[in-house]
Enzyme design. Sequence first.
Site, PDB file in Angstrom:
ATOM      1  NE  ARG A  97      -2.204  -1.261   3.447  1.00 49.11           N
ATOM      2  CZ  ARG A  97      -2.556  -1.010   4.686  1.00 49.11           C
ATOM      3  NH1 ARG A  97      -3.693  -0.410   4.951  1.00 49.11           N
ATOM      4  NH2 ARG A  97      -1.778  -1.352   5.698  1.00 49.11           N
TER       5      ARG A  97
ATOM      6  CG  ASN B 206      -3.900  -4.353   2.960  1.00 48.12           C
ATOM      7  OD1 ASN B 206      -3.315  -4.308   1.885  1.00 48.12           O
ATOM      8  ND2 ASN B 206      -3.251  -4.350   4.115  1.00 48.12           N
TER       9      ASN B 206
END
Length: 96
Positions: free
Chosen positions: A23, A41
Amino acid sequence: MATTAVKTVTVRIEGRVQGVYYRAWTEQTARRLDLDGWVRNRRDGTVEAVFSGHPSQVDTMLRRCADGPPDAHVTNVIVTDEGGAPPAGFQVLPTH
């Protein structure tokens, strides 16, 4: 009057993509490419993202997502939707 083309895609990235800095890497890479959107996520172990910007920059981001950060092992990048417009800027969202 010329219009600047904007491409927006929603993608799901599969493989070993959680717990490997994916991320943060996505946020940094998208900002360098001047893209808008978000990344998060998912509880199923994948990463989901929206990228919006100049079509060539979005395509570059999609190619880079196939590799990801060094510890990731990406098995698939799936474009799940095209169109729409995210808010300006790029951010990391909570897990969904």
